[in-house]
Motif scaffolding. Structure first.
Motif, PDB file in Angstrom:
ATOM      1  N   VAL A   8       0.802  -0.942  -0.451  1.00 12.49           N
ATOM      2  CA  VAL A   8      -0.097  -0.423   0.157  1.00 12.49           C
ATOM      3  C   VAL A   8       0.739   1.273   0.316  1.00 12.49           C
ATOM      4  CG1 VAL A   8      -1.603   0.928   1.354  1.00 12.49           C
ATOM      5  CG2 VAL A   8      -1.865  -1.008   1.173  1.00 12.49           C
ATOM      6  N   GLN A   9       2.194   1.044   1.077  1.00  8.58           N
ATOM      7  CA  GLN A   9       2.919   2.296   0.963  1.00  8.58           C
ATOM      8  C   GLN A   9       3.367   2.126  -0.442  1.00  8.58           C
ATOM      9  OE1 GLN A   9       3.372   4.739   3.310  1.00  8.58           O
ATOM     10  NE2 GLN A   9       2.004   3.633   4.839  1.00  8.58           N
ATOM     11  N   TYR A  23      -6.289   3.176   0.537  1.00  6.55           N
ATOM     12  CA  TYR A  23      -7.069   2.556   0.991  1.00  6.55           C
ATOM     13  C   TYR A  23      -8.908   2.540   0.801  1.00  6.55           C
ATOM     14  CZ  TYR A  23      -4.175  -0.340   4.735  1.00  6.55           C
ATOM     15  OH  TYR A  23      -3.019  -1.479   4.462  1.00  6.55           O
ATOM     16  N   ARG A  24      -9.009   4.178   1.028  1.00  6.61           N
ATOM     17  CA  ARG A  24     -10.396   4.119   0.178  1.00  6.61           C
ATOM     18  C   ARG A  24     -11.069   4.042  -1.464  1.00  6.61           C
ATOM     19  NH1 ARG A  24      -9.304   8.841   3.869  1.00  6.61           N
ATOM     20  NH2 ARG A  24      -8.145   9.752   1.654  1.00  6.61           N
ATOM     21  N   LEU A  25      -9.522   4.385  -1.663  1.00  4.75           N
ATOM     22  CA  LEU A  25      -9.801   3.890  -3.827  1.00  4.75           C
ATOM     23  C   LEU A  25     -10.246   2.107  -3.625  1.00  4.75           C
ATOM     24  CD1 LEU A  25      -6.944   5.648  -5.118  1.00  4.75           C
ATOM     25  CD2 LEU A  25      -9.074   6.565  -5.311  1.00  4.75           C
ATOM     26  N   VAL A  26      -9.419   1.681  -2.527  1.00  7.41           N
ATOM     27  CA  VAL A  26      -9.700  -0.564  -2.991  1.00  7.41           C
ATOM     28  C   VAL A  26     -10.788   0.260  -2.377  1.00  7.41           C
ATOM     29  CG1 VAL A  26      -9.529  -2.278  -1.684  1.00  7.41           C
ATOM     30  CG2 VAL A  26      -7.510  -0.922  -2.375  1.00  7.41           C
ATOM     31  N   TYR A  27     -11.315  -0.341  -0.575  1.00  2.23           N
ATOM     32  CA  TYR A  27     -13.149   0.038  -0.727  1.00  2.23           C
ATOM     33  C   TYR A  27     -14.239   1.259  -1.164  1.00  2.23           C
ATOM     34  CZ  TYR A  27     -10.516  -2.054   3.151  1.00  2.23           C
ATOM     35  OH  TYR A  27     -10.018  -2.305   4.466  1.00  2.23           O
ATOM     36  N   ALA A  28     -13.971   1.837  -2.600  1.00  5.96           N
ATOM     37  CA  ALA A  28     -14.373   2.562  -2.913  1.00  5.96           C
ATOM     38  C   ALA A  28     -15.016   1.602  -3.903  1.00  5.96           C
ATOM     39  CB  ALA A  28     -14.422   3.388  -3.483  1.00  5.96           C
ATOM     40  N   GLY A  29     -14.167   0.608  -4.667  1.00  6.26           N
ATOM     41  CA  GLY A  29     -13.492  -0.478  -5.802  1.00  6.26           C
ATOM     42  C   GLY A  29     -13.459  -0.179  -7.496  1.00  6.26           C
ATOM     43  N   LYS A  41      -6.740  -4.741  12.531  1.00  6.62           N
ATOM     44  CA  LYS A  41      -7.445  -3.336  12.465  1.00  6.62           C
ATOM     45  C   LYS A  41      -7.521  -3.025  10.885  1.00  6.62           C
ATOM     46  CE  LYS A  41      -5.447  -0.136  16.390  1.00  6.62           C
ATOM     47  NZ  LYS A  41      -4.936   1.065  16.595  1.00  6.62           N
ATOM     48  N   LYS A  42      -6.637  -3.698  10.552  1.00  8.74           N
ATOM     49  CA  LYS A  42      -7.017  -3.412   8.901  1.00  8.74           C
ATOM     50  C   LYS A  42      -6.157  -5.129   7.768  1.00  8.74           C
ATOM     51  CE  LYS A  42      -6.911   1.399   7.754  1.00  8.74           C
ATOM     52  NZ  LYS A  42      -5.758   1.984   7.425  1.00  8.74           N
ATOM     53  N   PRO A  43      -6.545  -5.887   7.382  1.00  3.32           N
ATOM     54  CA  PRO A  43      -6.918  -6.505   5.925  1.00  3.32           C
ATOM     55  C   PRO A  43      -5.120  -5.851   5.675  1.00  3.32           C
ATOM     56  CG  PRO A  43      -8.407  -6.261   5.156  1.00  3.32           C
ATOM     57  CD  PRO A  43      -8.399  -5.320   6.782  1.00  3.32           C
ATOM     58  N   ARG A  44      -4.032  -6.958   5.744  1.00  6.24           N
ATOM     59  CA  ARG A  44      -3.269  -6.809   4.443  1.00  6.24           C
ATOM     60  C   ARG A  44      -3.399  -7.685   3.455  1.00  6.24           C
ATOM     61  NH1 ARG A  44       2.295  -9.354   7.966  1.00  6.24           N
ATOM     62  NH2 ARG A  44       1.698 -10.622   5.117  1.00  6.24           N
ATOM     63  N   ILE A  45      -3.392  -6.047   3.038  1.00  2.00           N
ATOM     64  CA  ILE A  45      -3.174  -6.331   0.636  1.00  2.00           C
ATOM     65  C   ILE A  45      -1.949  -6.181   0.300  1.00  2.00           C
ATOM     66  CG2 ILE A  45      -5.454  -5.738   1.581  1.00  2.00           C
ATOM     67  CD1 ILE A  45      -5.136  -2.472   0.871  1.00  2.00           C
ATOM     68  N   ARG A  46      -2.506  -6.194  -0.700  1.00  2.00           N
ATOM     69  CA  ARG A  46      -1.131  -5.822  -1.449  1.00  2.00           C
ATOM     70  C   ARG A  46      -2.360  -5.605  -3.340  1.00  2.00           C
ATOM     71  NH1 ARG A  46       1.080  -6.609   2.134  1.00  2.00           N
ATOM     72  NH2 ARG A  46       3.217  -7.734   2.738  1.00  2.00           N
ATOM     73  N   ILE A  47      -1.117  -4.071  -4.378  1.00  2.00           N
ATOM     74  CA  ILE A  47      -1.949  -3.664  -4.878  1.00  2.00           C
ATOM     75  C   ILE A  47      -1.363  -4.116  -6.567  1.00  2.00           C
ATOM     76  CG2 ILE A  47      -2.796  -1.755  -6.223  1.00  2.00           C
ATOM     77  CD1 ILE A  47      -4.181  -1.732  -3.367  1.00  2.00           C
ATOM     78  N   LYS A  48      -2.186  -4.507  -7.333  1.00  2.00           N
ATOM     79  CA  LYS A  48      -1.330  -4.953  -8.583  1.00  2.00           C
ATOM     80  C   LYS A  48      -1.585  -3.701  -9.560  1.00  2.00           C
ATOM     81  CE  LYS A  48      -4.821  -9.040  -9.211  1.00  2.00           C
ATOM     82  NZ  LYS A  48      -5.987  -9.224  -9.686  1.00  2.00           N
ATOM     83  N   SER A  49      -0.105  -4.004  -9.019  1.00  2.00           N
ATOM     84  CA  SER A  49       0.640  -2.564 -10.531  1.00  2.00           C
ATOM     85  C   SER A  49      -0.403  -2.245 -11.942  1.00  2.00           C
ATOM     86  CB  SER A  49       2.122  -3.149 -10.711  1.00  2.00           C
ATOM     87  OG  SER A  49       1.986  -4.010 -11.507  1.00  2.00           O
ATOM     88  N   ASP A  50      -0.369  -3.775 -12.601  1.00  2.00           N
ATOM     89  CA  ASP A  50      -1.525  -3.109 -13.404  1.00  2.00           C
ATOM     90  C   ASP A  50      -2.844  -2.314 -13.652  1.00  2.00           C
ATOM     91  OD1 ASP A  50      -2.290  -5.169 -12.500  1.00  2.00           O
ATOM     92  OD2 ASP A  50      -2.698  -6.010 -14.520  1.00  2.00           O
ATOM     93  N   GLU A  51      -3.426  -2.141 -12.491  1.00  2.00           N
ATOM     94  CA  GLU A  51      -4.255  -1.594 -12.410  1.00  2.00           C
ATOM     95  C   GLU A  51      -4.326  -0.092 -11.883  1.00  2.00           C
ATOM     96  OE1 GLU A  51      -7.603  -3.343 -10.303  1.00  2.00           O
ATOM     97  OE2 GLU A  51      -6.703  -5.237 -10.899  1.00  2.00           O
ATOM     98  N   LEU A  52      -3.295  -0.272 -11.019  1.00  2.00           N
ATOM     99  CA  LEU A  52      -2.798   1.050 -10.655  1.00  2.00           C
ATOM    100  C   LEU A  52      -2.199   1.784 -11.843  1.00  2.00           C
ATOM    101  CD1 LEU A  52      -2.784   3.084  -8.086  1.00  2.00           C
ATOM    102  CD2 LEU A  52       0.106   1.946  -7.932  1.00  2.00           C
ATOM    103  N   ASP A  53      -1.560   1.334 -12.607  1.00  2.00           N
ATOM    104  CA  ASP A  53      -1.270   1.949 -13.594  1.00  2.00           C
ATOM    105  C   ASP A  53      -2.677   2.140 -14.814  1.00  2.00           C
ATOM    106  OD1 ASP A  53       1.320   1.981 -13.570  1.00  2.00           O
ATOM    107  OD2 ASP A  53       1.457   0.002 -14.422  1.00  2.00           O
TER     108      ASP A  53
END
Length: 60
Positions: A8-9, A23-29, A41-53
């Motif tokens: 996330v960082q 996190y807000r972008l993830v929870y907003a879909g 407190k928060k589940p550990r997540i990873r973001i797919k780089s292609d979706e971030l692009d």
């Protein structure tokens, strides 16, 4: 092509935003995340780089 999974960082740094914003972008879909275990407190997540692009190009 293989997906790179970003912490996330790292995703926040690429967006020039805070981790809370990611996190807000993830929870907003608007951004998908891959759960990595569970956290207290928060589940550990990873973001797919292609979706971030895609988000950064305005495609999401």
């Amino acid at each position: 092509m293989a997906h790179r999974l970003l912490k996330v960082q790292a995703a926040a740094a690429l967006l020039d935003a805070s981790a809370s914003t990611v996190y807000r972008l993830v929870y907003a879909g608007r951004l998908s995340a891959v759960p990595i275990g569970t956290g207290k407190k928060k589940p550990r997540i990873r973001i797919k780089s292609d979706e971030l692009d895609q988000l950064m190009r305005g495609e999401r």
